[in-house]
Write an enzyme that holds these catalytic residues in place. Sequence first.
Site, mmCIF file in Angstrom:
data_model
loop_
_atom_site.group_PDB
_atom_site.id
_atom_site.type_symbol
_atom_site.label_atom_id
_atom_site.label_comp_id
_atom_site.label_asym_id
_atom_site.label_seq_id
_atom_site.Cartn_x
_atom_site.Cartn_y
_atom_site.Cartn_z
ATOM 1 N N LYS A 40 0.771 -1.156 0.133
ATOM 2 C CA LYS A 40 0.153 -0.253 -0.130
ATOM 3 C C LYS A 40 0.981 1.138 -0.125
ATOM 4 O O LYS A 40 2.191 1.293 0.296
ATOM 5 C CB LYS A 40 -0.961 -0.146 1.431
ATOM 6 C CG LYS A 40 -0.374 0.140 2.630
ATOM 7 C CD LYS A 40 -1.276 -0.337 3.527
ATOM 8 C CE LYS A 40 -0.640 -0.611 4.887
ATOM 9 N NZ LYS A 40 -0.782 0.388 6.029
ATOM 10 N N TYR A 273 16.325 30.511 3.799
ATOM 11 C CA TYR A 273 14.939 31.291 4.492
ATOM 12 C C TYR A 273 15.039 31.398 5.955
ATOM 13 O O TYR A 273 15.420 30.670 6.488
ATOM 14 C CB TYR A 273 13.736 30.603 3.971
ATOM 15 C CG TYR A 273 13.192 30.573 2.654
ATOM 16 C CD1 TYR A 273 13.280 31.802 2.003
ATOM 17 C CD2 TYR A 273 12.878 29.140 2.117
ATOM 18 C CE1 TYR A 273 12.598 31.673 0.750
ATOM 19 C CE2 TYR A 273 12.268 29.385 0.938
ATOM 20 C CZ TYR A 273 12.346 30.084 0.183
ATOM 21 O OH TYR A 273 11.890 30.299 -1.044
HETATM 22 C C1 PLP Z 1 -4.065 -4.329 7.871
HETATM 23 C C2 PLP Z 1 -2.271 -4.046 7.748
HETATM 24 N N1 PLP Z 1 -1.535 -5.291 7.576
HETATM 25 C C3 PLP Z 1 -0.169 -5.228 7.379
HETATM 26 C C4 PLP Z 1 0.422 -3.975 7.487
HETATM 27 C C5 PLP Z 1 1.917 -3.918 7.397
HETATM 28 O O1 PLP Z 1 2.327 -3.508 8.638
HETATM 29 P P1 PLP Z 1 4.085 -3.195 8.536
HETATM 30 O O2 PLP Z 1 4.583 -2.303 7.765
HETATM 31 O O3 PLP Z 1 4.129 -2.782 9.997
HETATM 32 O O4 PLP Z 1 4.560 -4.692 8.453
HETATM 33 C C6 PLP Z 1 -0.265 -2.829 7.593
HETATM 34 C C7 PLP Z 1 0.289 -1.448 7.551
HETATM 35 O O5 PLP Z 1 0.158 -0.832 8.381
HETATM 36 C C8 PLP Z 1 -1.886 -3.039 7.781
HETATM 37 O O6 PLP Z 1 -2.446 -1.968 7.627
#
Ligand code: PLP
Length: 380
Positions: A40, A273
Amino acid sequence: MNPTRAEIDLKKLEHNYNSIKDFIRGKNGRGKVKICGVVKANAYGHGIQEISRKLISLGADYLGVANYDEAIKLRSVIPDSNILVFGTLIHSKLKPSAYVSKLLKYNLIATVASLDTAKFLDYYSGRLGRKFKVHIKIDTGLKRIGFDVKRAFKNIEHIFGYKNLEIEGIYTHFATSESGDKSFAKHQLNRFYDLLEMLRKAGMKIPIVHSANSGAILNIKDSFFDMVRPGLLLYGYYPSDDLRNKIDLKPIMNLKSKVTYIKRVDANTSISYGRKFFTDKRSFIGSVPIGYGDGYWRAFSNIGKAGIGGRLYPIAGTITMDWLMLYLGVKSPVRIGDDVLLMGSDDENYLGADKLAKIAKTIPYEILCAVADRVQRVYI
Ligand SMILES: Cc1ncc(COP(=O)(O)O)c(C=O)c1O
């Protein structure tokens, strides 16, 4: 061409993937725990398409994304792997049946975190004469989305009545998996186990149970079930200092640019700045075309460092949207066109997202995700 780029080393991704795999399955390949690579947020800033392609080639069983837009974009390059959408289903402006038909066409796996969603998917899938694959989300304590674990059994019983849903999975997500204090994570896990036991006794079989993100993979062995969902570990970072070095990881992204302008300024000259930095002597200042518009945080103004030719140079003054300036000293070997390392590591210097996160008082996740779209990703 703009010299600012994120170099992403797919060999290192492979190394991290194999470290996770060996850790969860044992070196001899014992066990069949599946891996859902979490991609994601543009694969935590690394580029969803290329990272996903590589993960699939390495044998990842699922890819996890946050929402349906990410999933549809991903499907265009990954024609037939499992894509699990963690987010809620927001009823689109399209006609509902056209929307569900589109999601079915892209062959996505939905998270069901409410009866509304279950009903919606069941009804429109039925009208299309299809079944929708779903994973049921259980809230065991994070209080984000999911059926409250205490009342989940009744809801799941209900969902089993929906004939146009294929219940492939059930999962939960931890609030404190990376913490040295495991008490709340264990509490969540126990609640989840109790629910699974109730379902088992009632004969409600769900093939894929999962709960472990990166923290839980390293910290909570009983959380693996049928599948784990690593995100951060894949990208080469540990979710907390407590878990450092439990497995061997290599950060896969180097954020780089080049020195494109050098000037010599008098002593007591202010840089950038707000005039937050003054030279103490007549000295060289190098300008580098990267700034907070590229996702390199303004919080590093005056305290961050950048690597050139194996040496670290301090950031001089405020980081601007498109530029930062480096203090190169009274005499300097640095030349226009020299490579500058802003995040990541080379043979001499470590500027990992975890180190930067400490400076910015945040977590490595946020440092990685911040790398802006305008930064070209180069895959090695
Ligand atoms: C439902 C879910 N599973 C897995 C993960 C993976 O998390 P991580 O990057 O801590 O492994 C996330 C990320 O936030 C998540 O929202």
